[in-house]
Design a protein around this motif. Structure first.
Motif, PDB file in Angstrom:
ATOM      1  N   VAL A   1      -6.042  -6.925 -34.579  1.00 23.49           N
ATOM      2  CA  VAL A   1      -7.407  -7.366 -34.865  1.00 23.49           C
ATOM      3  C   VAL A   1      -7.886  -6.802 -36.202  1.00 23.49           C
ATOM      4  CG1 VAL A   1      -9.797  -7.242 -34.064  1.00 23.49           C
ATOM      5  CG2 VAL A   1      -7.954  -7.711 -32.428  1.00 23.49           C
ATOM      6  N   SER A   2      -7.576  -5.544 -36.462  1.00 20.38           N
ATOM      7  CA  SER A   2      -7.967  -4.946 -37.743  1.00 20.38           C
ATOM      8  C   SER A   2      -7.297  -5.661 -38.905  1.00 20.38           C
ATOM      9  CB  SER A   2      -7.595  -3.461 -37.757  1.00 20.38           C
ATOM     10  OG  SER A   2      -8.338  -2.741 -36.789  1.00 20.38           O
ATOM     11  N   ALA A   3      -6.019  -6.005 -38.731  1.00 23.76           N
ATOM     12  CA  ALA A   3      -5.306  -6.731 -39.783  1.00 23.76           C
ATOM     13  C   ALA A   3      -5.905  -8.110 -40.009  1.00 23.76           C
ATOM     14  CB  ALA A   3      -3.828  -6.851 -39.414  1.00 23.76           C
ATOM     15  N   ALA A   4      -6.348  -8.756 -38.934  1.00 22.39           N
ATOM     16  CA  ALA A   4      -6.986 -10.072 -39.060  1.00 22.39           C
ATOM     17  C   ALA A   4      -8.274  -9.977 -39.866  1.00 22.39           C
ATOM     18  CB  ALA A   4      -7.255 -10.653 -37.674  1.00 22.39           C
ATOM     19  N   ALA A   5      -9.048  -8.932 -39.622  1.00 21.95           N
ATOM     20  CA  ALA A   5     -10.292  -8.745 -40.371  1.00 21.95           C
ATOM     21  C   ALA A   5      -9.999  -8.531 -41.858  1.00 21.95           C
ATOM     22  CB  ALA A   5     -11.077  -7.573 -39.801  1.00 21.95           C
ATOM     23  N   ARG A   6      -8.961  -7.758 -42.153  1.00 20.70           N
ATOM     24  CA  ARG A   6      -8.595  -7.530 -43.558  1.00 20.70           C
ATOM     25  C   ARG A   6      -8.148  -8.826 -44.222  1.00 20.70           C
ATOM     26  NH1 ARG A   6      -6.197  -2.912 -41.254  1.00 20.70           N
ATOM     27  NH2 ARG A   6      -4.116  -3.861 -41.375  1.00 20.70           N
ATOM     28  N   LEU A   7      -7.385  -9.644 -43.485  1.00 23.90           N
ATOM     29  CA  LEU A   7      -6.914 -10.914 -44.042  1.00 23.90           C
ATOM     30  C   LEU A   7      -8.089 -11.809 -44.424  1.00 23.90           C
ATOM     31  CD1 LEU A   7      -4.045 -13.096 -42.584  1.00 23.90           C
ATOM     32  CD2 LEU A   7      -6.189 -14.123 -43.298  1.00 23.90           C
TER      33      LEU A   7
END
Length: 243
Positions: A68-74
């Motif tokens: 989820v954190s990686a999705a937000a960064r993307l």
């Protein structure tokens, strides 16, 4: 950074989520296809782009903090903000789900996706939503989560089968939705729950009577509410659903 309205739909590689993505894309929006299965996600993005949708893949497992954190960064790197979040990803947990027969682990698994997953994704995306001029959060619920309907004399006919994991997970989601509404009161973030109806998807073995496109309509409506639109409500196509 994208100048287009940007949305993220979870569980978007098929069914209702796919049709929500397609419908928002038809408005000229840039839409993130949130899904954990790489091949299905890529195939969905390819189909959507072939139809003229500005779709992009977002690797996303709503049960995993790092994902989820990686999705937000993307999304931040691609668009700089998020205008609409549609929390659509959900599981049923399988049947039967009579409370006297269910494995408690099944209840935990369903709640982890259908409720905790929504909290996890929403909190990760809130900083991006706060950058939007008109942020909207749509939580895809179900009328089977309505305590009013579950406690009605004709519940066997109107509230779905006895399902101690799935139905209460949607009740829980509705309650969580209202807590977000209370905390974010006074902001410009509109937060509502939507019921797609009994849609033919793999969640119910394609026994539903509505098409995914019909089921997606309420999410698209709530995602495009005007600034003076409602917040803290539970809707289906016919209007307000009782909590």
């Amino acid at each position: 950074m994208s100048e287009r309205t940007t949305a993220l739909v979870t569980g978007a590689n098929k069914g209702i989520g796919y049709e929500i993505t397609r419908g928002l894309g038809a408005l000229g929006w840039s839409v993130g296809v949130g899904a954990r299965d790489e091949k299905r996600r890529a195939a969905a993005v390819e189909r959507l782009c072939a139809d003229g949708v500005d779709a992009f893949g977002v690797p996303l497992d709503v049960t995993d903090d790092a994902s989820v954190s990686a999705a937000a960064r993307l999304i931040e790197e691609r668009s700089g903000r998020l205008d609409v979040l549609v929390n659509n990803a959900a599981i049923t947990g399988g049947m039967p789900q009579e409370p006297t027969r269910v494995d408690p682990a099944t209840v935990l698994k369903v709640v982890e996706t259908n409720v905790i997953g929504v909290i996890r994704v929403t909190n990760a995306m809130l900083p991006l939503l706060r950058r939007s001029a008109a942020p909207r959060i749509v939580n895809m619920s179900s009328s089977v989560g309505s305590l009013t309907r579950q406690s009605a004399p004709d519940a066997d006919r109107t509230a779905g089968p006895v399902a101690v994991a799935y139905a209460p997970s949607k009740t829980f989601l509705n309650a969580v939705t209202l807590q977000y509404v209370r905390e974010l009161s006074g902001t410009n973030i509109l937060i509502n729950a939507g019921c797609p109806g009994y849609v033919a998807t793999d969640l119910n073995g394609f026994q539903g009577v509505r098409t995914p496109e019909q089921g997606a309509a309420i999410a698209i409506e709530l995602a495009t509410l005007p600034d003076d639109g409602p917040t803290g409500k539970f809707f289906n196509d016919a209007g307000v659903v009782p909590w």
